[in-house]
Design a protein around this motif. Structure first.
Motif, PDB file in Angstrom:
ATOM      1  N   THR A  54       0.824  -1.205   0.000  1.00  0.00           N
ATOM      2  CA  THR A  54       0.000   0.000   0.000  1.00  0.00           C
ATOM      3  C   THR A  54       0.855   1.250   0.000  1.00  0.00           C
ATOM      4  O   THR A  54       0.526   2.245  -0.657  1.00  0.00           O
ATOM      5  CB  THR A  54      -0.932   0.001   1.224  1.00  0.00           C
ATOM      6  N   GLN A  58       0.513   4.271  -2.695  1.00  0.00           N
ATOM      7  CA  GLN A  58       0.175   5.628  -2.305  1.00  0.00           C
ATOM      8  C   GLN A  58       1.264   6.612  -2.717  1.00  0.00           C
ATOM      9  O   GLN A  58       0.975   7.761  -3.056  1.00  0.00           O
ATOM     10  CB  GLN A  58      -0.067   5.693  -0.803  1.00  0.00           C
ATOM     11  N   ALA A  61       0.719   7.073  -6.519  1.00  0.00           N
ATOM     12  CA  ALA A  61      -0.639   7.511  -6.822  1.00  0.00           C
ATOM     13  C   ALA A  61      -1.036   7.233  -8.271  1.00  0.00           C
ATOM     14  O   ALA A  61      -1.442   8.135  -9.001  1.00  0.00           O
ATOM     15  CB  ALA A  61      -0.780   9.005  -6.522  1.00  0.00           C
ATOM     16  N   SER A 173      -9.937   9.898  -0.395  1.00  0.00           N
ATOM     17  CA  SER A 173      -8.881  10.556  -1.156  1.00  0.00           C
ATOM     18  C   SER A 173      -9.479  11.268  -2.357  1.00  0.00           C
ATOM     19  O   SER A 173     -10.548  10.907  -2.860  1.00  0.00           O
ATOM     20  CB  SER A 173      -7.827   9.544  -1.629  1.00  0.00           C
ATOM     21  N   SER A 905       5.397  13.474  -0.423  1.00  0.00           N
ATOM     22  CA  SER A 905       4.174  13.627   0.344  1.00  0.00           C
ATOM     23  C   SER A 905       4.496  14.275   1.688  1.00  0.00           C
ATOM     24  O   SER A 905       5.633  14.215   2.172  1.00  0.00           O
ATOM     25  CB  SER A 905       3.479  12.280   0.565  1.00  0.00           C
ATOM     26  N   ARG A 964      -5.183  12.836   0.928  1.00  0.00           N
ATOM     27  CA  ARG A 964      -5.829  11.692   1.560  1.00  0.00           C
ATOM     28  C   ARG A 964      -6.145  12.061   3.006  1.00  0.00           C
ATOM     29  O   ARG A 964      -5.439  12.871   3.608  1.00  0.00           O
ATOM     30  CB  ARG A 964      -4.930  10.456   1.548  1.00  0.00           C
TER      31      ARG A 964
END
Length: 967
Positions: A54, A58, A61, A173, A905, A964
């Motif tokens: 995951t 993420q 994206a 998200s 991020s 998110r």
């Protein structure tokens, strides 16, 4: 090869990376890594497994998980809406399907949480966009045969989307994506919730997703305007030392222009092109087409130089760069634990997809125009009349033949809608019996896919024939039409036939009313199909059946019943008579009954033998068995060896068994006695075969996993694989059949070719139909090596993670027993370059993270059997080159490419909620794709990308940003 994050993945040895602390991760004994049915603490399967976490998803994206998976080196040749827009008649446009080893997407078994899912087309492709992306905990990719564990289709391996069953909380998200050119904007929204109830005995999950993309209907990029194509060298002879094939910029279409090119008649009439409409006369201007320069350099549908740019105007790049897409989905799951021995659950999922894509600005050759056509320019007619006055009546022109790319008539394409429903009832648990702990699970699934396969802007051939035969109504006609009125000739005899005359002479001369008429007033070819899949399965296992001196013996066994069926409807008017589509209903069904047994037997301390066997009975082809033997050996703490040998199968899918005759318009190149080629527009018809048998593959794998204690956090794996598949199912393309007939004189190939006049087949024959049937006729041998290295360690107040994945494709050999065997490894015109790799380096500290990804492919060739030479080429006849495919070519080299992506991020909190803002930039340096000349025979080659979309980025720099939240 392997890639993963998380303690659970390391414990199973699905990938050799350092464990990352994750308080939410389930314990080791809750995890069954794909590739084995055995559930045992600390056991690692001998088959390599790659895990996409995951966290990685993420970070980058992607618009869909499949887009990320397709960047893994072992996954090559996958398809999505950008690559399958031409799959009109098969109804595959818009499907996102994964393809391991480029052995074919149908040979990669796609599972959702260990269970099969209904296909989105009769060809057996499972659309991965139908899965709830926000609830996918990880994706496990088995890069080896797994039919003995999971059944048919797992020849190349398995891709398993694992569901986060125990997610608790609310998360959502929003993502926005756009290219650096401001096109292909898309939006993605997800919302997910999970909560326990009943004192923790129950758990409920719900998730929804919406995605919308504004596509780009043409390939509007500068790199696609160079006329980079391949053609037969018109100057070639067997002894003059010139190459047989030419790859070059500045190649155009010889046989057509935007408003029509005259392809018959004497000099001065032939090669007249019709240009824009003169407002003063309402008729097309004319000019003389330069077919190559400084001298005519033409062959088949191609030419080098001359008016190459004009020939491609309005035609080149008319295939969609990206489709218009809208998809939305919902997923729900509720579970209840009555006791540790019995937990029940119910799942329901629904997904809706609509995709609009354009195939090409439709080209036409051999269009016959009578000399009394009302739209012919007067000046041109004067030239024809002057010529006719000088020759005997038998030599006079009564009509002209033109080739046109139909400028002004909208480009053809598809507007497909799919709805997929999936219902699952299941139960699982554990119990003690015979002093042993047992685990069991059972489920029943009902899957339904409803497809509306609709074409747009495709004309009815009978209507087009009537409409283009436009004349001036003569005085005193029986239909009572005013003299001088432009009408369809047929209307004079049948005044109420509704025909609207169309002007195919010149650029943009067709009226809206005429376009509506040929497009059947908007009533376009449509096929509605329903695919159904019923699955019932039961599994039972224990990690400790009995003890040996080296440890406990584990066993798992179970059975499965499955039924696949397809049916549908087509209005009889759409079954024939259309440029594209000509839909017929695929109708049929089959059922499968199977049972399997798998065991793990410790042989020595640190050495385990894994064996499995499965017996499968198909209602269409009888009983077949598969098996696997695997060995893992922990030599020392730093070194683990693993190896497997397996027998795997793939059964024919519904389309291969029952296709009534998929019909599509295409072009073939017919070899002429003088060595040149002629281009014929044909109808290609592919039919199913109920007598097909399952494909059989033998797979060997051996590898080593290194986790050196002297370098904590570092791990590396190297795995060699070899796959030999016999009885592979396929059908020869129209181009293959034509080449086998005219280049290699194979009678069985010639028997599949139908001439327009129904007469005997000769090189001079006008070909109208090429038939092909699905057969078990091919052998494929694939060999390669997967590499991975990873390193993770603390740096300052954060962590650095470095990974490298690569696949070396050593051999992809195919022999269909008819034509010349091929070697696809290293062919960058296909999907298996010599090397494919992905490198990443990331740093995270507190709420901030950044990572850089480098991905690419090595350079290669168009064909491994071609001879690269610009001069002094070997003296060989065309027949000699055809015998071993050793054609000479002026440039057989295709460069590799390296792309760099940047992801960053930042996490923050808002009250009790956690949030994260992210930015992902793909192809940060905006590198253009390498130019690659396309299929020399296909009539849609000029409309397609002048590169290989499977290997090279076509969008340029792409930005994805969003936010998110969770609480």
């Amino acid at each position: 090869m392997a890639l993963c994050v998380g303690a659970q993945a390391q414990a199973q040895d699905a990938a050799p990376v350092m464990a990352a602390a994750d308080a939410a991760a389930p314990t080791v004994d809750d995890i069954t890594v794909t590739g084995s049915r055995i559930v045992r603490d600390g056991y690692s399967a001998p088959t390599p497994v790659s895990v996409i976490s995951t966290k990685e998803l993420q970070a980058e994206a992607p618009a869909s998980i499949a887009d990320f998976a397709a960047t893994l080196p072992a996954i090559r040749g996958s398809q999505n809406g950008a690559t399958n827009s031409g799959r009109l008649s098969a109804g595959e446009a818009g499907i996102s399907a994964l393809n391991l080893r480029n052995l074919g997407a149908v040979r990669t078994l796609v599972l959702f949480d260990g269970q099969r899912s209904v296909a989105s087309s009769a060809t057996g492709l499972v659309d991965t966009n139908t899965f709830p992306q926000a609830l996918v905990e990880r994706v496990e990719v088995v890069t080896g045969g797994a039919s003995s564990a999971y059944g048919s289709d797992a020849v190349a391996g398995v891709v398993n989307f694992i569901l986060d069953r125990k997610y608790t909380g609310v998360k959502g998200s929003y993502e926005y994506g756009v290219t650096t050119y401001g096109d292909v904007p898309n939006h993605k929204v997800t919302l997910t919730a999970g909560m326990p109830f009943g004192g923790g005995k129950g758990h409920i999950l719900v998730s929804g997703e919406y995605f919308n993309q504004q596509g780009k209907s043409t390939i509007d990029r500068k790199w696609n305007s160079k006329g980079h194509f391949m053609m037969v060298n018109p100057a070639w002879t067997a002894t003059n030392g010139q190459p047989y094939y030419l790859v070059s910029d500045g190649i155009g279409v010889r046989s057509m222009t935007p408003g029509g090119l005259v392809t018959n008649g004497p000099a001065g009439i032939q090669d007249t092109y019709f240009g824009t409409i003169d407002p003063a006369t309402g008729r097309a201007t004319t000019g003389q087409f330069a077919a190559g320069a400084p001298v005519a350099r033409t062959s088949g549908q191609w030419m080098l130089g001359g008016d190459w740019q004009y020939s491609l105007d309005g035609f080149v790049g008319t295939n969609s760069l990206m489709p218009d897409e809208e998809r939305y989905s919902g997923f729900g799951r509720v579970s209840w634990e009555f006791s540790p021995a019995l937990q029940v659950y119910a799942q329901m999922a629904y997904s809706h997809y609509n995709g609009l894509s354009y195939y090409q600005q439709t080209p036409s050759t051999g269009v016959s125009i009578q000399l009394d056509n009302a739209f012919l320019p007067a000046a041109f007619l004067s030239r024809v009349n002057a010529y006719n006055a000088t020759v005997p009546a038998a030599q006079q022109l009564r009509s002209i033949t033109i080739g046109t790319t139909n400028s002004g008539i909208p480009a053809a394409g598809s507007d497909n809608t799919r709805q997929v429903y999936r219902y699952v009832l299941g139960a699982e648990g554990g119990f003690e019996a015979l002093s042993r702990e047992w685990k069991w699970d059972a489920y029943y699934q009902k899957g339904i896919a409803k497809t509306n396969e609709s074409l747009i802007n495709t004309w009815n051939t009978a209507r087009m024939a009537l409409a283009q035969d436009a004349v001036f109504a003569p005085a005193g006609n029986s239909a009572g039409i005013a003299a001088g009125t432009i009408v369809c000739r047929s209307t004079l005899a049948s005044p109420n036939n509704g025909c609207v005359p169309i002007n195919r002479i010149g650029v943009g001369g067709a009226s809206p009313a005429a376009i509506d008429y040929i497009f059947n007033n908007g009533d376009q070819p449509l096929r509605k199909q329903t695919l159904k899949q019923d699955v019932a399965a039961f599994n039972l296992s224990t990690a400790d059946l009995f003890e040996t001196w080296a440890g406990p013996v584990s066993i798992a066994f179970g059975g499965e019943w499955r039924k696949e069926q397809v049916n549908g409807s087509v209005d009889p008017q759409f079954a024939s008579g259309w440029l594209y589509g000509n839909y017929l209903v695929t109708k049929g069904s089959y059922n499968v009954k199977e049972a399997y047994l798998e065991t793990v037997v410790p042989l020595l301390r640190g050495m385990d033998l894994n064996g499995a066997v499965r017996v499968t009975d198909y209602s269409t082809s009888g009983t077949v068995s598969t098996w696997k033997l695997g060995l893992t050996y922990q030599v020392i703490d730093d070194i683990k060896l693993r190896g497997t040998v397996s027998r795997d199968i793939r059964a024919p899918n519904l389309n291969e068994l029952f296709a009534p005759g998929i019909r599509r318009t295409n072009t073939v190149q017919v070899l002429q006695p003088n060595g040149t080629v002629r281009s014929d527009e044909i109808l290609e018809q592919v039919m199913g075969n109920p007598g097909l048998k399952p494909e059989v593959a033998k797979t060997y794998g051996v590898g080593v996993v290194l986790t050196p204690r002297f370098l904590p956090g570092f791990a590396m794996s190297v795995d060699y694989y070899a796959i030999r598949m016999t009885g592979a199912i396929g059908s020869l393309s129209a181009a293959n059949i034509t080449d086998l007939c005219f280049r290699q004189n194979i009678a069985s190939a010639c028997a599949n070719i139908v001439t327009a006049d129904g007469g005997a087949l000769t090189p001079a024959s006008d070909i109208s139909i090429v038939n092909s049937t699905s057969l078990n006729y091919s052998e494929t041998k694939s060999r390669g090596i997967d590499f991975e290295a990873s390193y993770r360690r603390p740096v300052l107040a954060g962590n650095v993670t470095v990974r490298a994945l690569a696949t070396r494709y050593i051999s992809v050999y195919t022999n269909n027993g008819i034509g010349v065997p091929s070697q696809a490894a290293g062919q960058n015109s296909g999907s298996t370059p010599d090397w494919s790799y992905r490198l990443s380096a990331g740093y995270d500290q507190g709420p901030f993270s950044i990572s850089v990804v480098g991905r690419g492919v090595s350079g290669g060739v168009y064909n491994t059997q071609y001879v690269d030479c610009e001069a002094s080429c070997p003296a060989r006849t065309q027949a000699q080159m055809a015998a071993d495919n050793g054609y000479s070519i002026n440039n057989n080299r295709i460069p590799g490419a390296f792309y760099v992506d940047l992801n960053t991020s930042y996490g923050f909190e808002i009250g009790n909620s956690k949030a994260e803002a992210f930015l992902s930039i793909k192809n940060i340096f905006n590198r253009d794709p390498v130019l690659v000349a396309g299929d020399i025979t296909a009539n849609n080659t000029p409309s397609a990308a002048q590169t290989n979309r499977q290997l090279y980025d076509v969008l340029g720099r792409v930005f994805r940003l969003g936010v998110r939240f969770s609480y």
